[in-house]
Design an enzyme around this catalytic site. Structure first.
Site, PDB file in Angstrom:
ATOM      1  N   SER A   1      12.847  11.114  16.209  1.00  0.00           N
ATOM      2  CA  SER A   1      13.928  11.609  17.068  1.00  0.00           C
ATOM      3  C   SER A   1      13.930  10.883  18.413  1.00  0.00           C
ATOM      4  CB  SER A   1      13.691  13.104  17.291  1.00  0.00           C
ATOM      5  OG  SER A   1      14.489  13.569  18.335  1.00  0.00           O
TER       6      SER A   1
ATOM      7  N   SER B   1      16.788   8.964  24.539  1.00  0.00           N
ATOM      8  CA  SER B   1      18.059   8.438  25.048  1.00  0.00           C
ATOM      9  C   SER B   1      18.906   8.142  23.820  1.00  0.00           C
ATOM     10  CB  SER B   1      17.832   7.164  25.863  1.00  0.00           C
ATOM     11  OG  SER B   1      17.204   6.171  25.084  1.00  0.00           O
TER      12      SER B   1
ATOM     13  N   HIS C   1      12.185   7.835  29.686  1.00  0.00           N
ATOM     14  CA  HIS C   1      10.900   7.992  28.998  1.00  0.00           C
ATOM     15  C   HIS C   1       9.748   8.271  29.959  1.00  0.00           C
ATOM     16  CE1 HIS C   1      12.238   5.455  25.270  1.00  0.00           C
ATOM     17  NE2 HIS C   1      12.860   6.602  25.371  1.00  0.00           N
TER      18      HIS C   1
ATOM     19  N   GLU D   1      12.335   0.162  29.354  1.00  0.00           N
ATOM     20  CA  GLU D   1      11.190  -0.466  28.688  1.00  0.00           C
ATOM     21  C   GLU D   1      11.008  -1.913  29.118  1.00  0.00           C
ATOM     22  OE1 GLU D   1      11.596  -0.212  24.428  1.00  0.00           O
ATOM     23  OE2 GLU D   1      12.282   1.857  24.514  1.00  0.00           O
TER      24      GLU D   1
ATOM     25  N   GLU E   1       5.928   6.415  24.854  1.00  0.00           N
ATOM     26  CA  GLU E   1       5.701   5.351  23.869  1.00  0.00           C
ATOM     27  C   GLU E   1       4.407   4.587  24.132  1.00  0.00           C
ATOM     28  OE1 GLU E   1       9.311   3.087  23.592  1.00  0.00           O
ATOM     29  OE2 GLU E   1      10.469   4.837  22.973  1.00  0.00           O
TER      30      GLU E   1
ATOM     31  N   ASP F   1      14.245  -3.303  27.535  1.00  0.00           N
ATOM     32  CA  ASP F   1      15.287  -2.384  27.069  1.00  0.00           C
ATOM     33  C   ASP F   1      15.703  -1.601  28.297  1.00  0.00           C
ATOM     34  OD1 ASP F   1      16.941  -0.444  26.110  1.00  0.00           O
ATOM     35  OD2 ASP F   1      15.421   0.631  24.967  1.00  0.00           O
TER      36      ASP F   1
ATOM     37  N   GLU G   1      17.815  -5.607  25.887  1.00  0.00           N
ATOM     38  CA  GLU G   1      18.535  -4.609  25.087  1.00  0.00           C
ATOM     39  C   GLU G   1      19.320  -3.667  25.997  1.00  0.00           C
ATOM     40  OE1 GLU G   1      17.102  -0.676  22.627  1.00  0.00           O
ATOM     41  OE2 GLU G   1      15.798  -2.428  22.590  1.00  0.00           O
TER      42      GLU G   1
ATOM     43  N   ASP H   1      21.824  -1.429  21.145  1.00  0.00           N
ATOM     44  CA  ASP H   1      21.252  -0.198  20.583  1.00  0.00           C
ATOM     45  C   ASP H   1      22.242   0.947  20.775  1.00  0.00           C
ATOM     46  OD1 ASP H   1      19.797   2.006  19.789  1.00  0.00           O
ATOM     47  OD2 ASP H   1      18.515   2.045  21.554  1.00  0.00           O
TER      48      ASP H   1
ATOM     49  N   LYS I   1      17.682   1.484  13.848  1.00  0.00           N
ATOM     50  CA  LYS I   1      16.944   2.743  13.861  1.00  0.00           C
ATOM     51  C   LYS I   1      17.445   3.569  12.686  1.00  0.00           C
ATOM     52  CE  LYS I   1      16.287   3.097  18.874  1.00  0.00           C
ATOM     53  NZ  LYS I   1      16.885   3.635  20.116  1.00  0.00           N
TER      54      LYS I   1
ATOM     55  N   HIS J   1      11.317   2.009  16.353  1.00  0.00           N
ATOM     56  CA  HIS J   1      10.888   3.413  16.289  1.00  0.00           C
ATOM     57  C   HIS J   1      11.831   4.254  17.147  1.00  0.00           C
ATOM     58  CE1 HIS J   1       8.475   2.969  20.305  1.00  0.00           C
ATOM     59  NE2 HIS J   1       9.632   2.341  20.339  1.00  0.00           N
ATOM     60  N   ARG J   2      11.527   5.541  17.317  1.00  0.00           N
ATOM     61  CA  ARG J   2      12.183   6.377  18.326  1.00  0.00           C
ATOM     62  C   ARG J   2      11.093   6.887  19.275  1.00  0.00           C
ATOM     63  NH1 ARG J   2      17.750   7.362  17.358  1.00  0.00           N
ATOM     64  NH2 ARG J   2      17.689   7.422  19.634  1.00  0.00           N
ATOM     65  N   SER J   3      11.508   7.393  20.432  1.00  0.00           N
ATOM     66  CA  SER J   3      10.484   7.853  21.377  1.00  0.00           C
ATOM     67  C   SER J   3       9.763   9.103  20.865  1.00  0.00           C
ATOM     68  CB  SER J   3      11.088   8.092  22.755  1.00  0.00           C
ATOM     69  OG  SER J   3      12.246   8.878  22.646  1.00  0.00           O
TER      70      SER J   3
ATOM     71  N   LYS K   1       9.942  -3.203  17.376  1.00  0.00           N
ATOM     72  CA  LYS K   1       9.372  -2.544  18.557  1.00  0.00           C
ATOM     73  C   LYS K   1       8.983  -1.141  18.147  1.00  0.00           C
ATOM     74  CE  LYS K   1      13.284  -0.546  21.050  1.00  0.00           C
ATOM     75  NZ  LYS K   1      13.821  -0.277  22.375  1.00  0.00           N
TER      76      LYS K   1
END
Length: 433
Positions: A36, A39, A157, A166, A209, A244, A294, A319, A344, A372-374, A395
């Site tokens: 899940s 952002s 994050h 990121e 992350e 990102d 990104e 994204d 994703k 992935h997701r955070s 990533k």
């Protein structure tokens, strides 16, 4: 064929409920968990949450779990579909849902079953999961990706002032995935020491992350810290930098971006236009070995995206812009808005649609970065996905926190299994195949 399927609530790496699916065939148990995001793009497939504020802050997934157990499972078992029929199974579930964004059953319900079917399909055929995925995409070979380690966290994050989400390191100068892991982890530890020396020990606490979240406001400072760590590790020229920005998170309106968006009622001194933001990226690219940016602009600021992409050779990744959605990808291709798809699986909600999104991007000359997701789980499906789809780049966080390492460690195992036949993307990470 499928003998039994059962869904339950488990918890992701942020302590939020998510969906896990157990699927049984004569070959055994196949388990998949759904990630899940924090952002999330407004154009993503619907992640079904119950919204009952008295439970789990409104984030419970009882309805999605119920939809798997009471709606999807009886129908899919009745259909007689086999786990080797990935496309047919996914199409069946999408049809059962009947909406464009999976809002009837929930993308988190459909994806859980789709991932479990894919794992079971590989076992049924007696081949590794990455090979099964390659076959589904009609690929003969498989390629190990360059990892993009998210080592400094900001944005949504992290609790610091940093606007951009990121800052990543990509060991493009490595000759194998194993070497890339060595380079990435060594730089990570050097970075920890650099941050500790400059900001004190509490600045080395990690974000969602696994990256560090020092309390800096200036985005250039983050790049300086990373450059210093790369130098200290002795990898200058071998490790490049990715970002990102997740700019939709600090876009205000009328083409204004607020780099101090985390300060309530700020003085407005950090508010800049899309063009000024673009100039800032160009400066970064001059001063640092940046190879990928990104979400540099808001998800609907098409014009500035196109200007940026036409004016640089580095990889511009969509994204929030594309949300792994074929319609958005097609628009972005027409507008020449970016050069790479961020893939994703939970943005689109099934394995087949994820593969199709990658193939659509590739057909149009784009790269694909698997992500992935955070809010992650220990499920490492995306490790096999990135190898099977030969995208050349993944990533999945910093080399810290087990839900991130689960993916990197699985790619290490795959590299070992492939032996001397293993191909590593390296410098060709944008177009490895």
């Amino acid at each position: 064929s499928i003998t039994k399927v059962f869904a339950r609530t488990i918890f992701d790496s942020r302590g939020n409920p998510t969906v896990e699916v157990d699927l049984y065939t004569s070959k055994g148990l196949f388990r998949a968990a759904v990630p899940s995001g924090a952002s999330t793009g407004v154009h993503e497939a619907l992640e079904m949450r119950d919204g009952d504020k008295s439970k789990y802050h409104g984030k419970s997934v009882f309805n999605a779990v119920k939809n798997v157990n009471d709606v999807i499972v009886p129908e899919i078992i009745k259909s007689g579909l086999k786990v080797t029929q990935q496309k047919e199974c996914d199409e069946f579930m999408c049809k059962l849902d009947g909406t464009e964004n999976k809002s009837s059953l929930g993308a988190n319900a459909i994806l859980g079953v789709s991932l479990a079917i894919c794992k079971a399909g590989a076992a049924e055929l007696g081949i590794p999961l990455y090979r099964h995925i390659a076959n589904l995409a009609n690929y003969d070979e498989v390629i190990l990706p360059v990892p993009a380690f998210n080592v400094i966290n900001g944005g949504s994050h992290a609790g610091n002032k940093l606007a951009m989400q990121e800052f990543m390191i990509l060991p493009t100068g490595a000759t194998s995935f194993t070497e890339a892991m060595r380079m990435g982890t060594e730089v990570y530890h050097h970075l920890k020491a650099v941050i500790k020396a400059r900001f004190g020990l509490d600045a080395t606490a990690v974000g969602d992350e696994g990256g560090f979240a020092p309390n800096i406001l200036n985005n250039k400072d983050a790049l300086d810290l990373i450059q210093e760590a790369i130098k200290k590790a002795g990898y200058t020229g071998k490790i490049e930098i990715g970002m990102d920005v997740a700019a939709s998170e600090f876009y205000k309106q009328n083409n204004i971006y607020d780099l101090d968006f985390k300060t309530a009622n700020n003085d407005g001194s950090q508010k800049i236009s899309g063009d000024q933001l673009r100039d800032m990226y160009m400066e970064f690219c001059k001063d640092f070995p940046i190879v990928s940016i990104e979400d540099p602009f808001d998800q609907d600021d098409w014009e500035t995206w196109s200007k940026m992409t036409s004016g640089t050779t580095i990889q511009i990744v969509g994204d929030d812009l594309t949300v792994t959605n074929p319609k958005r990808i097609t628009t972005a291709v027409e507008k020449k808005a970016c050069k790479c798809l961020l893939l994703k699986v939970n943005q689109i909600g099934s394995v087949t649609e994820s593969i199709d999104a990658h193939l659509l991007a590739k057909k149009n000359g784009w790269g694909t970065m698997v992500s992935h997701r955070s809010g992650e789980t220990e499920d490492c499906f995306i490790a096999d996905l990135v190898v099977g789809l030969c995208t050349g780049q993944i990533k999945t966080g910093a080399p810290c926190r087990s839900e991130r390492l689960a993916k990197y460690n699985q790619i290490l195992r795959i590299e070992e299994e492939l032996g001397s036949g293993a191909k590593f993307a390296g410098k060709n990470f944008r177009a490895p195949s």
